[in-house]
Design an enzyme around this catalytic site. Structure first.
Site, short mmCIF file in Angstrom:
data_model
loop_
_atom_site.label_atom_id
_atom_site.label_comp_id
_atom_site.label_asym_id
_atom_site.label_seq_id
_atom_site.Cartn_x
_atom_site.Cartn_y
_atom_site.Cartn_z
N HIS A 128 1.08 -1.25 0.02
CA HIS A 128 -0.10 -0.12 0.20
C HIS A 128 0.97 1.47 0.05
O HIS A 128 2.07 1.03 0.33
CB HIS A 128 -0.95 -0.22 1.10
CG HIS A 128 -2.22 1.08 1.70
ND1 HIS A 128 -1.64 2.27 1.86
CD2 HIS A 128 -3.14 0.66 1.36
CE1 HIS A 128 -2.80 2.95 1.81
NE2 HIS A 128 -3.78 1.94 1.40
N ASP A 206 3.16 -4.96 7.93
CA ASP A 206 1.76 -4.06 7.84
C ASP A 206 0.85 -5.05 7.91
O ASP A 206 0.46 -5.75 7.03
CB ASP A 206 1.80 -3.39 6.58
CG ASP A 206 0.57 -2.59 6.29
OD1 ASP A 206 -0.21 -2.67 7.01
OD2 ASP A 206 0.47 -1.82 5.00
N GLN A 209 -4.51 -5.19 6.95
CA GLN A 209 -5.55 -6.26 6.20
C GLN A 209 -5.61 -7.62 6.94
O GLN A 209 -6.13 -8.50 6.35
CB GLN A 209 -5.24 -6.21 4.81
CG GLN A 209 -5.47 -4.96 4.10
CD GLN A 209 -6.85 -4.64 3.81
OE1 GLN A 209 -7.84 -5.31 4.37
NE2 GLN A 209 -6.97 -3.38 3.75
N LYS A 232 -10.50 -0.65 10.41
CA LYS A 232 -10.76 -1.75 9.57
C LYS A 232 -11.09 -3.12 10.69
O LYS A 232 -11.14 -4.10 10.06
CB LYS A 232 -9.29 -2.18 8.81
CG LYS A 232 -9.19 -1.06 7.66
CD LYS A 232 -7.88 -1.27 7.04
CE LYS A 232 -7.44 -0.27 6.27
NZ LYS A 232 -7.95 0.25 5.03
N CYS A 372 -4.86 2.49 -3.66
CA CYS A 372 -3.40 3.17 -2.79
C CYS A 372 -2.63 2.19 -3.38
O CYS A 372 -1.65 1.93 -2.16
CB CYS A 372 -3.80 3.34 -1.59
SG CYS A 372 -4.82 4.67 -1.26
C1 LIG Z 1 -2.27 -2.90 3.42
C2 LIG Z 1 -2.69 -1.59 4.03
N1 LIG Z 1 -1.85 -1.00 4.53
C3 LIG Z 1 -2.00 0.38 5.00
C4 LIG Z 1 -3.35 1.09 5.02
C5 LIG Z 1 -3.39 2.36 5.48
O1 LIG Z 1 -4.40 2.33 6.47
P1 LIG Z 1 -4.89 3.75 7.11
O2 LIG Z 1 -5.36 4.42 5.85
O3 LIG Z 1 -5.98 3.49 8.02
O4 LIG Z 1 -3.66 4.60 7.69
C6 LIG Z 1 -4.36 0.30 4.34
C7 LIG Z 1 -5.48 0.79 4.11
O5 LIG Z 1 -6.29 0.45 3.17
C8 LIG Z 1 -3.96 -0.94 3.87
O6 LIG Z 1 -4.75 -1.54 3.07
#
Ligand SMILES: Cc1ncc(COP(=O)(O)O)c(C=O)c1O
Length: 417
Positions: A128, A206, A209, A232, A372
């Site tokens: 992401h 990370d 998900q 999430k 993203c």
């Molecule tokens: C794999 C992953 N990492 C990071 C993020 C970023 O999360 P946030 O926008 O809540 O900071 C997301 C959000 O969709 C994500 O799917």
């Protein structure tokens, strides 16, 4: 149907916990955008409301009853989160705004301190943007290099040899996603961390998900740092978690300076508070923390293994059904054991935005776009994909409804092409 019979979750009962599905404007809403954000159960909404209505006060400051109550509730939420991911101590749980802020905290607080010129930061091609851009900025600041571990676009899996090829004596950090939001791929992070540690490389996971969909144990994984977002996981927006091993947090510099994060302030020098508060400058998101604690209670009460099993059945069913639609191309692994709760696909000659708009008119909310993850789209050779993603309240019947609508969309758009 066999799949329905196997389910151990009473989804009808679960759905009643989520008032959004009862709101008249959302009549018959099929919500399939849980990878973007989940809905909130009454239990979370009530806990947030209770804080504001019954004991609203700032934390860690006042000596009066409500201030103590607010502090206790906020710190209790931290304990719940520590237990959820099996951290050794709640000192390792730093409240931040979300996964993005957590990775930025790691890049600033750890990266600026430990990354030297010519060092390498290794990330994967399926990250992401939140796990790309902070490292791009770090390597610019530190004159270091950013390297990518490739994935195979045919199956969405990381190249098996990639780690061996990409790790070098200059690699300082490996930062990778547990589950890809754009491909659905579940990465074998435990084995990857083990291999990286054999070369003394620090690993950030990370888990944005994965945390909402499967049990995650930071000690079992031996993750050095791990991040996720509350929204999430059926919790509020604006709250998330930066986990790191205590020795790493002790060695890191704080990145937010101000009230609460200090031990002592003199005219020209200051010293830092103990963990975890060293990283939490200013008034925190108190309601957010308390709400996230309630969300953790909520998923625990259902059971993360049960949520995970339920969603795996949904993913398996969706993969089978989607692959049966002519003109649909599904991305990522086709094995449900390797596929998290998000399924990305394209429909021949129909732009994902058009498809999502069409489905919206049938009360089906899906995601379309680059998610993203523009480097993933570039690798797949598409500008965007459509994505369905599941939560605890989704059902096989909703997937059937979505597939029928998808077939209708195909027919509708074929008239114009
Ligand atoms: C794999 C992953 N990492 C990071 C993020 C970023 O999360 P946030 O926008 O809540 O900071 C997301 C959000 O969709 C994500 O799917």
């Amino acid at each position: 149907m066999e799949i329905v019979e196997k389910m151990t979750l009473n989804v009808d009962r679960i759905r009643k916990d989520f008032p959004i599905f009862d709101y008249p404007d959302n009549n018959n809403l099929t919500y399939l955008d849980n990878a973007a954000t989940t809905q909130r159960p009454t239990q979370v909404l009530e806990e947030i409301s209770r804080y504001y209505r019954e004991y609203n006060a700032n934390t860690h400051r006042g000596a009066y009853r409500n201030a103590e109550k607010a502090t206790l509730a906020y710190e209790d939420a931290r304990e719940k989160i520590a237990r959820l991911i099996n951290a050794r101590s709640s000192r390792e749980i730093i409240f931040v705004r979300g996964a993005t802020e957590a990775i930025n905290t790691a890049a600033r607080g750890w990266g600026d301190r430990f990354v030297r010129p010519d060092d390498e930061i290794l990330i994967t091609e399926m990250e992401h943007h939140s796990n790309i851009v902070p490292w791009q900025m770090l390597v610019k600041r530190r004159n270091a290099r950013l390297c990518y571990w490739a994935f195979d676009e045919r199956n969405g899996m990381l190249e098996p040899d990639g780690l061996r090829i990409m790790l070098s004596s200059s690699t300082r950090l490996l930062a990778l996603t547990h589950v890809s939001n754009a491909l659905g791929t579940i990465n074998p992070v435990k084995e990857i961390i083990h291999a990286a540690h054999a070369r003394k490389i620090t690993v950030l996971v990370d888990a944005a998900q994965s945390i909402p969909h499967m049990p995650v144990d930071v000690q079992d994984l031996d993750a050095d740092m791990l991040v996720f977002s509350g929204h999430k996981l059926y919790g509020p927006t604006g709250i998330g978690v930066f986990y790191a091993k205590e020795e790493i947090l002790n060695a890191m510099d704080p990145v937010q300076f101000g009230g609460d994060m200090i031990e002592h302030v003199d005219y020209f020098e200051s010293t830092w508070n103990d963990l975890p508060w060293k990283f939490e400058g200013g008034t925190p998101n108190i309601a957010g923390g308390i709400g996230l604690g309630a969300a953790v209670d909520y998923v625990n009460q259902i059971g993360m293994e049960i949520i995970s099993g339920h969603e795996k059945q949904l993913v398996q069913y969706a993969l089978e059904k989607l692959s049966g639609v002519e003109g649909v191309r599904v991305y990522g692994p086709m094995d449900p054991d390797q596929h998290g709760s998000a399924v990305s696909f394209t429909l021949d000659r129909v732009h994902p935005h058009d498809l999502a708009t069409w489905l919206d008119q049938h009360n089906i909310a899906i995601r379309s776009g680059h998610h993203c993850a523009q480097p993933v789209m570039r690798k797949l050779g598409v500008p965007a994909t459509a994505r369905i993603s599941f939560g605890v309240y989704n059902t096989i019947q909703e997937i059937d409804r979505f597939i029928i609508a998808l077939e209708q969309a195909k027919e509708y758009f074929s008239k114009w092409l």
